[in-house]
Design a protein around this motif. Sequence first.
Motif, PDB file in Angstrom:
ATOM      1  N   VAL A 197       0.835  -1.207   0.000  1.00  0.00           N
ATOM      2  CA  VAL A 197       0.000   0.000   0.000  1.00  0.00           C
ATOM      3  C   VAL A 197       0.866   1.253   0.000  1.00  0.00           C
ATOM      4  O   VAL A 197       1.724   1.428   0.867  1.00  0.00           O
ATOM      5  N   GLU A 198       0.644   2.111  -0.971  1.00  0.00           N
ATOM      6  CA  GLU A 198       1.292   3.416  -0.985  1.00  0.00           C
ATOM      7  C   GLU A 198       0.492   4.377  -0.096  1.00  0.00           C
ATOM      8  O   GLU A 198      -0.688   4.621  -0.364  1.00  0.00           O
ATOM      9  N   PRO A 199       1.095   4.929   0.953  1.00  0.00           N
ATOM     10  CA  PRO A 199       0.369   5.877   1.803  1.00  0.00           C
ATOM     11  C   PRO A 199      -0.081   7.126   1.040  1.00  0.00           C
ATOM     12  O   PRO A 199      -1.063   7.753   1.399  1.00  0.00           O
ATOM     13  N   CYS A 200       0.666   7.486  -0.016  1.00  0.00           N
ATOM     14  CA  CYS A 200       0.315   8.616  -0.870  1.00  0.00           C
ATOM     15  C   CYS A 200       1.029   8.402  -2.196  1.00  0.00           C
ATOM     16  O   CYS A 200       1.878   7.514  -2.325  1.00  0.00           O
ATOM     17  N   ARG A 201       0.710   9.201  -3.201  1.00  0.00           N
ATOM     18  CA  ARG A 201       1.316   9.024  -4.519  1.00  0.00           C
ATOM     19  C   ARG A 201       2.697   9.664  -4.563  1.00  0.00           C
ATOM     20  O   ARG A 201       2.856  10.833  -4.262  1.00  0.00           O
ATOM     21  N   ARG A 202       3.681   8.865  -4.961  1.00  0.00           N
ATOM     22  CA  ARG A 202       5.051   9.357  -5.054  1.00  0.00           C
ATOM     23  C   ARG A 202       5.746   8.862  -6.320  1.00  0.00           C
ATOM     24  O   ARG A 202       6.948   8.661  -6.323  1.00  0.00           O
ATOM     25  N   ASP A 259      14.226  -0.792   6.745  1.00  0.00           N
ATOM     26  CA  ASP A 259      13.436  -1.924   6.262  1.00  0.00           C
ATOM     27  C   ASP A 259      12.091  -1.419   5.747  1.00  0.00           C
ATOM     28  O   ASP A 259      11.867  -0.203   5.638  1.00  0.00           O
ATOM     29  N   TYR A 260      11.189  -2.362   5.431  1.00  0.00           N
ATOM     30  CA  TYR A 260       9.899  -2.001   4.846  1.00  0.00           C
ATOM     31  C   TYR A 260       9.112  -1.046   5.743  1.00  0.00           C
ATOM     32  O   TYR A 260       8.595  -0.031   5.274  1.00  0.00           O
ATOM     33  N   PHE A 314       7.973   2.647   4.747  1.00  0.00           N
ATOM     34  CA  PHE A 314       6.540   2.980   4.740  1.00  0.00           C
ATOM     35  C   PHE A 314       6.277   4.232   5.572  1.00  0.00           C
ATOM     36  O   PHE A 314       5.517   5.120   5.158  1.00  0.00           O
ATOM     37  N   SER A 315       6.903   4.316   6.746  1.00  0.00           N
ATOM     38  CA  SER A 315       6.656   5.455   7.641  1.00  0.00           C
ATOM     39  C   SER A 315       7.207   6.760   7.069  1.00  0.00           C
ATOM     40  O   SER A 315       6.711   7.840   7.382  1.00  0.00           O
ATOM     41  N   LEU A 326       9.210  11.208   0.662  1.00  0.00           N
ATOM     42  CA  LEU A 326      10.064  10.818  -0.456  1.00  0.00           C
ATOM     43  C   LEU A 326       9.855  11.721  -1.669  1.00  0.00           C
ATOM     44  O   LEU A 326       8.762  12.249  -1.895  1.00  0.00           O
ATOM     45  N   GLU A 327      10.912  11.865  -2.439  1.00  0.00           N
ATOM     46  CA  GLU A 327      10.843  12.648  -3.669  1.00  0.00           C
ATOM     47  C   GLU A 327       9.981  11.921  -4.705  1.00  0.00           C
ATOM     48  O   GLU A 327      10.063  10.705  -4.857  1.00  0.00           O
ATOM     49  N   LYS A 328       9.151  12.686  -5.401  1.00  0.00           N
ATOM     50  CA  LYS A 328       8.377  12.108  -6.506  1.00  0.00           C
ATOM     51  C   LYS A 328       9.299  11.935  -7.710  1.00  0.00           C
ATOM     52  O   LYS A 328       9.780  12.930  -8.271  1.00  0.00           O
TER      53      LYS A 328
END
Length: 437
Positions: free
Chosen positions: A81-86, A216-217, A221-222, A227-229
Motif C-alpha cells: 500500500v502506498e500511503p500517498c502518490r510518489r 526496512d519495509y 513505509f513510515s 520521499l521525492e516524486k
Amino acid sequence: MNIILLSGGSGKRLWPLSNDVRSKQFIKIFKDEDGTYESMVQRMYGKIKKIDKDATVTIATSKSQISAIHNQIGTEVGISVEPCRRDTFPAIALATSYLVDVMGVDPSEPVVVCPVDPYVDDDYFEALKNLSDQAAKGEANLVLMGIEPTYPSEKYGYIIPKTKDNTSDVETFKEKPTVEVAKDYISKGALWNGGVFAYKLSYVLDRAHELIDFTDYQDLFSKYETLEKISFDYAVVEKENKIQVLRFAGEWKDLGTWNTLTEAMTENVVGKGVMNDTCEGVHILNELNVPIIAMGLHDVVISASPEGILVSDKEQSSYIKPYVDGIDQQIMFAEKSWGSYQVMDVEPEAMTIKVILNPGHSMNYHSHKNRDEVWVVLAGTGRTIVDGMEQNIAPGDVITMSAGCRHTVFADTELKLVEVQLGTDISVEDKQKFELE
C-alpha cells in the motif's frame, strides 16, 4: 515467479465507469470462458496463476483500491500500500522491500514488474516467465520487455537494441517522439517500452538505499510521504548501463481510453442495450437497469453508470479528462471487500443506498456521530448486531440505528439491503470503528 503489478490512477479517461475509487482495471467488461464478465485485474491475476500456480503476486496500489482488489480476486494476493502518490520509483522500491521484509522472499530472487491493465494474450504471460528467467541469470541488472511496434506511436518511449536477436543488450532509450520520428526509430529496429521489466530484488533494494535513508519495509513505509516524486525510469533505468531487452511480438494493447478499450471487446453491447442495422463501430456499456437504444450511429461509444452517461465519438473520447475534472462528482458506486454499494438517491438531509453483501462477509462494527440509519432487507438472510444485541434478518425486516449506535451486519447468503441515511451532515468520514466482543 515473483510479480509486482502496478495498479494506480483513477482512469478518468474511462468515465463514467471509472472514478477515484473504481479505477479502469476494476471494470468488468471482458467475457470469461464460462460467459461471466471479468475485469482487467481479474484477467491479469488469473492468467498469471494459470501459467504459474505458485507465483507470488504483489499489487502495488493505493489504500482506496484495497477493497476492490479483495472483492475481485480475494485476500491471498499480497498488497503493498502506498500511503500517498510518489511516482513509480518509490512505489516499486516499497513493493520490493515488502517482498523481502514482509513476504520473506530471498533478495537474490528475480521479480517482474508490469502494469495491471494491458490487454494481452496468453503468450504475454509466457514472456513474463522468460523475463524472470533471464533476470535470474544475472547477465544484466535490468531486463526489459521490448514490444514489437505495430504502428509509429507517439504514446510510448522506444528501446533501441544493439542487435536483432531475441535477447539483446540495449543501445539507448528514446523519449516519446513525434510520428515522423517514431517511423525513423522503427526503421532502425526500435521497440516500444511498455513499462515491463525484471530484476533481482537485491538490485533495486541497493538502488533504493543509495537514494533513501531507511532500514526496512516498515521504516520506508513510515517515511513514504517525505520521499521525492521520481519515476523508476529516471531514478534507475537511465543511470544503468547493464540492461537487456527481450522482444515480444504478441498482442499488447494499452487500454487507457474508450477508443482502445472498445477495440479489445469481444462484443458490442455489455448490459441493457440494442442498436439497429445502420450502426457501425458502436459500443454500448451500460451498468444501469434501463435500456439504451442506438440508431444510425458510427464509431461512437455510449457508456452509462450511476456516475453519469457518456456519448462520444471514439476518437474524441481520448480528450474527456478535463471535462471530468470539471464535474463536481460524488462517488455513486464502489466495490468493498465485503460486497458493493450504489447510491440511489441524494437529498439535502438524506441519502438512499443499495448495499450488497457477499455470503460469509460482514461490515465493520461501527457507529456514526451525525446520522441515523434505517436498513430494509430486500433479499437473502443474515444477522445484525446493534449495540451488542444480535438478531437474525430476512426479507422485509427493518432495522433502525440512531446516531452513536454501534452496529454491523453479517451475510449468510448474498444479502441485499436498502440503507437510508438521515442527518444534516452526512459524510463518509463520519465513521468510528470498534472491536466486536
